[in-house]
Scaffold this motif. Structure first.
Motif, PDB file in Angstrom:
ATOM      1  N   UNK A 198       0.732  -1.243  -0.098  1.00 22.18           N
ATOM      2  CA  UNK A 198      -0.134  -0.031   0.053  1.00 22.18           C
ATOM      3  C   UNK A 198       0.852   1.251  -0.067  1.00 22.18           C
ATOM      4  N   UNK A 199       1.913   1.240   0.972  1.00 22.59           N
ATOM      5  CA  UNK A 199       2.643   2.413   0.770  1.00 22.59           C
ATOM      6  C   UNK A 199       3.446   2.775  -0.288  1.00 22.59           C
ATOM      7  N   UNK A 200       4.110   1.580  -1.051  1.00 29.15           N
ATOM      8  CA  UNK A 200       4.872   1.740  -2.214  1.00 29.15           C
ATOM      9  C   UNK A 200       3.866   2.133  -3.406  1.00 29.15           C
ATOM     10  N   UNK A 201       2.688   1.640  -3.459  1.00 27.47           N
ATOM     11  CA  UNK A 201       1.678   1.863  -4.650  1.00 27.47           C
ATOM     12  C   UNK A 201       1.329   3.370  -4.574  1.00 27.47           C
ATOM     13  N   UNK A 202       0.764   3.687  -3.413  1.00 33.66           N
ATOM     14  CA  UNK A 202       0.298   5.102  -3.043  1.00 33.66           C
ATOM     15  C   UNK A 202       1.205   6.030  -3.096  1.00 33.66           C
ATOM     16  N   UNK A 213      -9.920   9.960  -8.468  1.00 35.87           N
ATOM     17  CA  UNK A 213     -10.467   8.401  -8.595  1.00 35.87           C
ATOM     18  C   UNK A 213      -9.616   7.838  -7.391  1.00 35.87           C
ATOM     19  N   UNK A 214      -8.642   7.907  -7.044  1.00 36.36           N
ATOM     20  CA  UNK A 214      -7.895   7.291  -6.090  1.00 36.36           C
ATOM     21  C   UNK A 214      -8.710   7.635  -4.519  1.00 36.36           C
ATOM     22  N   UNK A 215      -9.107   9.108  -4.385  1.00 36.34           N
ATOM     23  CA  UNK A 215      -9.546   9.358  -3.342  1.00 36.34           C
ATOM     24  C   UNK A 215     -11.083   9.064  -3.020  1.00 36.34           C
ATOM     25  N   UNK A 216     -11.730   9.031  -4.269  1.00 30.49           N
ATOM     26  CA  UNK A 216     -12.980   8.464  -4.328  1.00 30.49           C
ATOM     27  C   UNK A 216     -13.332   7.087  -3.857  1.00 30.49           C
ATOM     28  N   UNK A 217     -12.231   6.064  -4.002  1.00 29.29           N
ATOM     29  CA  UNK A 217     -12.451   4.801  -3.426  1.00 29.29           C
ATOM     30  C   UNK A 217     -12.789   4.695  -2.108  1.00 29.29           C
ATOM     31  N   UNK A 262      -6.257  -2.298  -2.107  1.00 25.37           N
ATOM     32  CA  UNK A 262      -7.303  -1.727  -2.824  1.00 25.37           C
ATOM     33  C   UNK A 262      -7.913  -0.638  -2.240  1.00 25.37           C
ATOM     34  N   UNK A 263      -8.315  -0.967  -0.928  1.00 24.99           N
ATOM     35  CA  UNK A 263      -9.208   0.143   0.066  1.00 24.99           C
ATOM     36  C   UNK A 263      -8.125   1.038   0.636  1.00 24.99           C
ATOM     37  N   UNK A 320      -3.759   6.640   1.578  1.00 27.46           N
ATOM     38  CA  UNK A 320      -2.664   7.197   1.381  1.00 27.46           C
ATOM     39  C   UNK A 320      -2.092   7.856   0.282  1.00 27.46           C
ATOM     40  N   UNK A 321      -2.604   7.710  -0.949  1.00 24.97           N
ATOM     41  CA  UNK A 321      -2.193   8.619  -2.040  1.00 24.97           C
ATOM     42  C   UNK A 321      -2.705   9.947  -1.724  1.00 24.97           C
ATOM     43  N   UNK A 322      -3.935  10.207  -1.076  1.00 21.53           N
ATOM     44  CA  UNK A 322      -4.286  11.581  -0.697  1.00 21.53           C
ATOM     45  C   UNK A 322      -3.181  12.308   0.315  1.00 21.53           C
TER      46      UNK A 322
END
Length: 294
Positions: free
Chosen positions: A93-97, A118-122, A165-166, A171-173
């Motif tokens: 999760x940390x790597x992908x985000x 899109x990432x935040x809306x998930x 996925x969830x 984390x991206x935000x």
């Protein structure tokens, strides 16, 4: 003869401040009361509480419930299952985000904001909404030789993927906002020196995000470790379940010992406390960084 030092008047305690301290103390005790009650119950044998009641002075306090809960539930095995799920899920999760956050924060393109949305809306999608389609999808995905069940269903890999996925959206935000605070002169100077995009990400930007990464790692570890919903939905075999499901082994068909379950619940909370205390300094600095900006 030395002159006497001037006496400073003692500051008066304002009534509003006294009320605030009383309120905070009462709130802290209210939050700690269930935990303290669980500890108190776990230290007492069930025979004593069934006779005298839970609101009574104890005759004997011991750690027998903790040892019984650890052995009867097979907690060591389920701790291993949880470790097999939580560690890869947190790292992936940390790597992908961080990769997505680096791209949307350091490069300008037309769909920059849309990709971040899109990432935040998930995170706005309730997990319960996709139970049925996700369950059927996991049954249809065959992974012979990769998982013990031969499918994505009833495997640690399935839980790792759903957590990634969830949790990636949040984390991206967070990481994208953190990376936007970093001066662009750092990456511009590295580009002039001939650094590649991967080197910009791995050796320049990512080390500067250590406080934010530590804070997110702490939160992710706690969230994934405490997950009960997906473990029930996507795992069928009892031997493959994580630690949160191991407490079911302490419940009998006709009788359940509440003191034993309280001891088991306290034991399952120990790893999350260790993670928090190990990353406490980085966690606090990651949350408070930028609070004084401006």
């Amino acid at each position: 003869m030395t002159a006497a030092s001037p006496a400073f008047p003692r500051a008066r305690v304002r009534p509003a401040r006294l009320v605030l301290h009383l309120f905070l103390t009462a709130t802290a005790l209210a939050w700690l009361a269930p935990l303290l009650w669980a500890v108190y119950s776990a230290l007492r044998p069930y025979a004593e509480t069934s006779t005298k009641g839970y609101v009574s002075w104890p005759d004997k306090l011991s750690l027998d419930n903790f040892t019984d809960a650890f052995t009867q539930s097979g907690m060591a095995h389920y701790f291993g299952n949880t470790l097999l799920i939580a560690v890869p899920a947190v790292l992936l999760t940390l790597f992908a985000s961080s990769c997505v956050a680096f791209y949307v924060s350091r490069f300008d393109f037309r769909l920059n904001l849309a990709l971040l949305l899109v990432f935040t809306a998930g995170n706005l999608l309730p997990q319960q909404v996709i139970i049925t389609p996700l369950y059927r999808l996991y049954l249809l995905v065959d992974l012979p030789g990769i998982t013990a069940s031969g499918k994505l269903y009833d495997s640690a890999l399935g839980l790792v993927l759903i957590h990634v996925a969830f949790q990636s959206g949040f984390c991206t935000f967070v990481l994208s906002n953190y990376m936007r605070m970093l001066p662009h002169e750092l990456t511009e100077a590295a580009l002039v020196d001939g650094a590649s995009v991967w080197r910009l990400y791995w050796q320049i930007v990512l080390p500067l995000c250590r406080p934010a990464m530590a804070a997110l790692a702490t939160l992710l570890s706690i969230w994934i470790y405490n997950d009960f919903f997906w473990a029930i939905v996507l795992v069928a075999t009892g031997e493959n379940m994580p630690i949160t499901s191991a407490l079911q082994n302490l419940s009998g068909q006709y009788f359940t010992d509440p003191n034993l379950i309280a001891a088991g619940a306290l034991l399952t909370a120990v790893p999350t406390l260790l993670v928090y205390f190990a990353l406490q300094r980085q966690f606090v600095s990651g949350l408070t960084l930028g609070a004084n900006k401006g």
